[in-house]
Write a protein that holds these residues in place. Structure first.
Motif, PDB file in Angstrom:
ATOM      1  N   GLU A 199      11.564  59.824 176.049  1.00 59.34           N
ATOM      2  CA  GLU A 199      11.710  58.868 174.946  1.00 59.34           C
ATOM      3  C   GLU A 199      13.141  58.329 174.891  1.00 59.34           C
ATOM      4  OE1 GLU A 199      11.623  60.186 170.908  1.00 59.34           O
ATOM      5  OE2 GLU A 199      10.711  58.320 170.217  1.00 59.34           O
ATOM      6  N   ASN A 200      14.116  59.223 175.089  1.00 56.45           N
ATOM      7  CA  ASN A 200      15.513  58.762 175.072  1.00 56.45           C
ATOM      8  C   ASN A 200      15.750  57.710 176.142  1.00 56.45           C
ATOM      9  OD1 ASN A 200      16.334  60.267 172.970  1.00 56.45           O
ATOM     10  ND2 ASN A 200      17.132  61.982 174.200  1.00 56.45           N
ATOM     11  N   GLU A 201      15.214  57.997 177.317  1.00 56.91           N
ATOM     12  CA  GLU A 201      15.422  57.042 178.412  1.00 56.91           C
ATOM     13  C   GLU A 201      14.732  55.714 178.121  1.00 56.91           C
ATOM     14  OE1 GLU A 201      15.032  56.778 183.241  1.00 56.91           O
ATOM     15  OE2 GLU A 201      14.815  58.701 182.254  1.00 56.91           O
ATOM     16  N   VAL A 202      13.485  55.796 177.592  1.00 57.14           N
ATOM     17  CA  VAL A 202      12.738  54.569 177.285  1.00 57.14           C
ATOM     18  C   VAL A 202      13.460  53.778 176.191  1.00 57.14           C
ATOM     19  CG1 VAL A 202      10.579  53.736 176.247  1.00 57.14           C
ATOM     20  CG2 VAL A 202      10.507  55.415 178.097  1.00 57.14           C
ATOM     21  N   GLN A 203      13.984  54.488 175.179  1.00 57.16           N
ATOM     22  CA  GLN A 203      14.711  53.787 174.109  1.00 57.16           C
ATOM     23  C   GLN A 203      15.946  53.085 174.672  1.00 57.16           C
ATOM     24  OE1 GLN A 203      13.773  53.207 171.188  1.00 57.16           O
ATOM     25  NE2 GLN A 203      12.526  54.856 170.355  1.00 57.16           N
ATOM     26  N   GLU A 204      16.626  53.775 175.559  1.00 61.20           N
ATOM     27  CA  GLU A 204      17.845  53.188 176.140  1.00 61.20           C
ATOM     28  C   GLU A 204      17.506  51.935 176.962  1.00 61.20           C
ATOM     29  OE1 GLU A 204      21.166  54.719 179.192  1.00 61.20           O
ATOM     30  OE2 GLU A 204      20.393  56.230 177.807  1.00 61.20           O
ATOM     31  N   LEU A 205      16.421  52.044 177.746  1.00 58.47           N
ATOM     32  CA  LEU A 205      16.011  50.885 178.556  1.00 58.47           C
ATOM     33  C   LEU A 205      15.543  49.748 177.651  1.00 58.47           C
ATOM     34  CD1 LEU A 205      14.115  52.751 181.398  1.00 58.47           C
ATOM     35  CD2 LEU A 205      16.248  51.480 181.619  1.00 58.47           C
ATOM     36  N   SER A 206      14.882  50.105 176.571  1.00 55.33           N
ATOM     37  CA  SER A 206      14.392  49.095 175.649  1.00 55.33           C
ATOM     38  C   SER A 206      15.573  48.337 175.018  1.00 55.33           C
ATOM     39  CB  SER A 206      13.540  49.795 174.595  1.00 55.33           C
ATOM     40  OG  SER A 206      13.138  48.908 173.629  1.00 55.33           O
ATOM     41  N   ARG A 207      16.665  49.082 174.708  1.00 53.26           N
ATOM     42  CA  ARG A 207      17.869  48.406 174.186  1.00 53.26           C
ATOM     43  C   ARG A 207      18.448  47.473 175.244  1.00 53.26           C
ATOM     44  NH1 ARG A 207      18.568  53.189 171.311  1.00 53.26           N
ATOM     45  NH2 ARG A 207      19.602  54.244 173.023  1.00 53.26           N
ATOM     46  N   ALA A 208      18.410  47.913 176.505  1.00 49.24           N
ATOM     47  CA  ALA A 208      18.947  47.077 177.584  1.00 49.24           C
ATOM     48  C   ALA A 208      18.132  45.784 177.729  1.00 49.24           C
ATOM     49  CB  ALA A 208      18.944  47.853 178.901  1.00 49.24           C
ATOM     50  N   VAL A 209      16.797  45.895 177.543  1.00 49.54           N
ATOM     51  CA  VAL A 209      15.941  44.701 177.632  1.00 49.54           C
ATOM     52  C   VAL A 209      16.321  43.714 176.535  1.00 49.54           C
ATOM     53  CG1 VAL A 209      13.568  43.876 177.305  1.00 49.54           C
ATOM     54  CG2 VAL A 209      14.001  45.871 178.736  1.00 49.54           C
TER      55      VAL A 209
END
Ligand code: SAM
Length: 292
Positions: free
Chosen positions: A10-20
């Protein structure tokens, strides 16, 4: 109770989502700067958010630099959206969405900038830009239009087999000032007539199975004038395994098969092409050969 695996994913997905979102914000800021008549309050709101990330640097880019970056961002979103929305689609370039087709077209126009840059220190390639250009897999004619715009005497044949793209290609050419120099046809490259007429051929192999590439190269070789250049493109395979796996997936979804650089160069040499070399860039590698 969240498992450690879920938490770290989830942390990784949240971080990638912020990058998007950050990428979307950059694109929005660039688009506002390139679009006259935008609502000033909207432009200010987006502009302030962008400047928080980049300072005022974004304002120093000129219009063409901004367009280049907008294309990269648009293409990233279009391709990523296509993957996310159709994760189970079978192999091949079966895109029907006109927005994705047109975005791909605009972005692929840059192929021709790169070809012109290669021509700067290759005088015979420079000459080839004044003859007849075969744009294989012309799609919506993005490369063909850029070729016509930048090479005022070049004649261009764009061929493709995908009706949704061909329909847009006809419209794009009709709406351009170059309709007298660009001919768009429905033609499979494996059925290219064997008449020597082309001074330059673009072959994007990442959209074709290996067997098709082999036949295409036979047909193309039989359609070349002396000193013609063939430029065969593949996605560049990055060294990092994660990025390499993504490139393999891109090639699969595009309808292609992995072809190594040495194999691509050998394919051209086996047809008698000379001066074979590869120009490697992060996204795509162009393998060039000249017909004597
Ligand atoms: C992603 S598109 C290229 C985009 C294009 N440069 C533009 O401006 O839109 C690749 C194209 O190759 C075409 N293609 C694949 N196999 C082909 C073949 N055997 N003969 C001709 N075109 C082919 C596909 O139909 C697809 O439209």
């Amino acid at each position: 109770m969240d498992t450690p695996q879920f938490k770290s994913t989830e942390n990784e997905v949240q971080e990638l989502s912020r990058a998007v979102r950050k990428l979307a914000l950059i694109g929005a800021g660039l688009k506002n700067l390139n679009t006259p008549g935008v609502d000033p309050l909207a432009a200010q709101a987006v502009g302030e958010a962008v400047r928080k990330i980049f300072g005022d640097g974004i304002d120093t880019l000129d219009e063409s630099e901004r367009s280049t970056l907008i294309n990269v961002i648009n293409m990233g979103f279009a391709e990523a959206g296509e993957l996310l929305n159709n994760p189970g689609r079978s192999q091949g370039w079966q895109v029907t969405d006109p927005v994705l087709l047109q975005t791909q077209g605009r972005s692929s126009g840059q192929v021709f900038w790169r070809i012109r840059a290669l021509a700067v220190d290759r005088p015979l390639l420079q000459e080839a830009l004044q003859g007849r250009f075969l744009d294989v897999g012309t799609g919506v004619a993005g490369i063909a239009l850029e070729a016509a715009r930048t090479c005022p005497t070049l004649k261009i044949d764009g061929i493709d087999i995908w009706e949704p793209a061909l329909a847009l290609a006809h419209e794009n050419v009709k709406d351009s000032p170059y309709s007298d120099r660009i001919a768009i046809s429905k033609l499979d490259v494996t059925e290219l007539p064997e008449a020597p007429q082309y001074s330059l051929v673009w072959l994007p192999t990442m959209f074709m199975r290996r067997a098709v590439v082999e036949i295409a190269l036979d047909r193309i070789t039989a359609a070349l004038r002396p000193n013609a250049y063939v430029i065969a493109a593949r996605y560049t395979v990055p060294a990092a395994p994660e990025a390499a796996a993504f490139t393999a997936l891109r090639t699969f979804r595009s309808g292609g098969e992995p072809i190594a650089q040495a194999e691509m160069e050998d394919m051209l040499r086996r047809r008698g092409l000379v001066d074979v070399e590869s120009d490697v860039r992060p996204l795509a590698t162009f393998t060039l050969g000249r017909f004597e």
